[in-house]
Design a protein around this motif. Sequence first.
Motif, PDB file in Angstrom:
ATOM      1  N   HIS A  54      41.754  36.396  35.295  1.00 32.22           N
ATOM      2  CA  HIS A  54      42.366  37.277  36.293  1.00 32.22           C
ATOM      3  C   HIS A  54      41.398  38.399  36.669  1.00 32.22           C
ATOM      4  CE1 HIS A  54      46.244  39.732  37.422  1.00 32.22           C
ATOM      5  NE2 HIS A  54      45.309  39.826  38.345  1.00 32.22           N
ATOM      6  N   VAL A  55      40.861  39.064  35.658  1.00 25.29           N
ATOM      7  CA  VAL A  55      39.946  40.185  35.877  1.00 25.29           C
ATOM      8  C   VAL A  55      38.646  39.710  36.523  1.00 25.29           C
ATOM      9  CG1 VAL A  55      38.502  41.876  34.676  1.00 25.29           C
ATOM     10  CG2 VAL A  55      40.915  41.657  34.090  1.00 25.29           C
ATOM     11  N   ASP A  66      41.598  51.953  37.897  1.00 25.60           N
ATOM     12  CA  ASP A  66      42.673  52.266  36.967  1.00 25.60           C
ATOM     13  C   ASP A  66      43.793  52.963  37.743  1.00 25.60           C
ATOM     14  OD1 ASP A  66      44.046  52.417  34.619  1.00 25.60           O
ATOM     15  OD2 ASP A  66      42.651  53.742  33.601  1.00 25.60           O
ATOM     16  N   HIS A  67      44.926  53.197  37.062  1.00 23.64           N
ATOM     17  CA  HIS A  67      46.031  53.924  37.680  1.00 23.64           C
ATOM     18  C   HIS A  67      46.370  55.128  36.819  1.00 23.64           C
ATOM     19  CE1 HIS A  67      49.932  54.863  39.431  1.00 23.64           C
ATOM     20  NE2 HIS A  67      49.618  54.065  40.432  1.00 23.64           N
ATOM     21  N   ASP A  75      41.781  46.719  26.593  1.00 21.39           N
ATOM     22  CA  ASP A  75      40.668  45.756  26.629  1.00 21.39           C
ATOM     23  C   ASP A  75      40.420  45.165  28.014  1.00 21.39           C
ATOM     24  OD1 ASP A  75      40.308  46.069  23.846  1.00 21.39           O
ATOM     25  OD2 ASP A  75      41.767  44.473  23.436  1.00 21.39           O
ATOM     26  N   TYR A  76      41.270  45.512  29.001  1.00 17.53           N
ATOM     27  CA  TYR A  76      41.063  44.988  30.355  1.00 17.53           C
ATOM     28  C   TYR A  76      41.208  46.129  31.374  1.00 17.53           C
ATOM     29  CZ  TYR A  76      41.421  40.369  28.258  1.00 17.53           C
ATOM     30  OH  TYR A  76      41.213  39.256  27.477  1.00 17.53           O
ATOM     31  N   GLU A 271      51.278  41.348  36.496  1.00 22.78           N
ATOM     32  CA  GLU A 271      50.062  42.093  36.166  1.00 22.78           C
ATOM     33  C   GLU A 271      49.165  42.115  37.396  1.00 22.78           C
ATOM     34  OE1 GLU A 271      50.032  41.393  31.315  1.00 22.78           O
ATOM     35  OE2 GLU A 271      48.363  40.597  32.520  1.00 22.78           O
ATOM     36  N   ARG A 272      48.652  43.316  37.693  1.00 26.38           N
ATOM     37  CA  ARG A 272      47.901  43.517  38.936  1.00 26.38           C
ATOM     38  C   ARG A 272      46.529  44.099  38.644  1.00 26.38           C
ATOM     39  NH1 ARG A 272      50.254  48.071  41.966  1.00 26.38           N
ATOM     40  NH2 ARG A 272      48.668  49.242  40.859  1.00 26.38           N
TER      41      ARG A 272
END
Length: 281
Positions: A54-55, A66-67, A75-76, A271-272
């Motif tokens: 995904h990443v 990031d938010h 870790d991601y 997950e975004r």
Amino acid sequence: MKIRQITPAIGAEISGVNIGEAARDPAVFAEIRAALLKHRVLFFRKQEITRADHVAFASGFGKLEDHPVVGSVPDYPGLVKVYRSDNPHSFENSYHCDGLWRPNPAMGAVLRCLECPEIGGDTIWVNMVKAYEELPDEIKSKIDGLRARASIEHSFGAVMTPENRAKLAQDHPPVEHPVVRIHPETGEKILFVGASFTTHFTNYSTPANVRHGIDKSPGASLLLNYLTSRATIPEYQVRWAWQEGDVAVWDNRSTQHYAVNDYYPAPRKMERAGIVGDIPY
């Protein structure tokens, strides 16, 4: 790889490709990126991928962000949990452009469905190029050169204590963006205001617009309400019914989206990965 257009205005489903593998294949990734610019949001069914996949796929479009409120998965960095299971409140059920409150709103995002309700929980995307193109000429003329303020304080900050809300606003002060931005890759004009984060115009009160006091606030507010309402027009939209394993990728510069909050108390876990964008002009 096959591409099936979903509506005349926006959206396409891509089949015959795994995005984890696409992240490692420059030719396939280039095809996907070209399709994204054309269709604005892409959907992939039944993607068997890991968080690392995904990443990696999202990182192909650019650096991840990031938010400040939600934070990232350990870790991601840049992978954000959007889990709804025990709280009917949602920040996503309004038309919005991700990170409009940033000086450089997100370029786009890759959203993966881990768990979804049996019924409900759809997401709507809107073509904001179309929303601008079909404005009346007199409105296009009126908003040419107009700028607007956007803020995180009154959205994510609304449920915080006054002290924490003030700290959020201090760390992420309001920003100013053009009401009509230019897409940096296609050159298209985009209506770039949204109900979730845009608060007011910053250069409306000029002699050309204001003759008497009543023109100042109501006149600007009515115009802003009209512009933000353009996102609600069905002809500019595509609506996606999620299944577990689905992935959506969208160009955040030319779209808005709305996560329909009609499924409580059923769980919905997404997950975004948000992608850093440029400063609008």
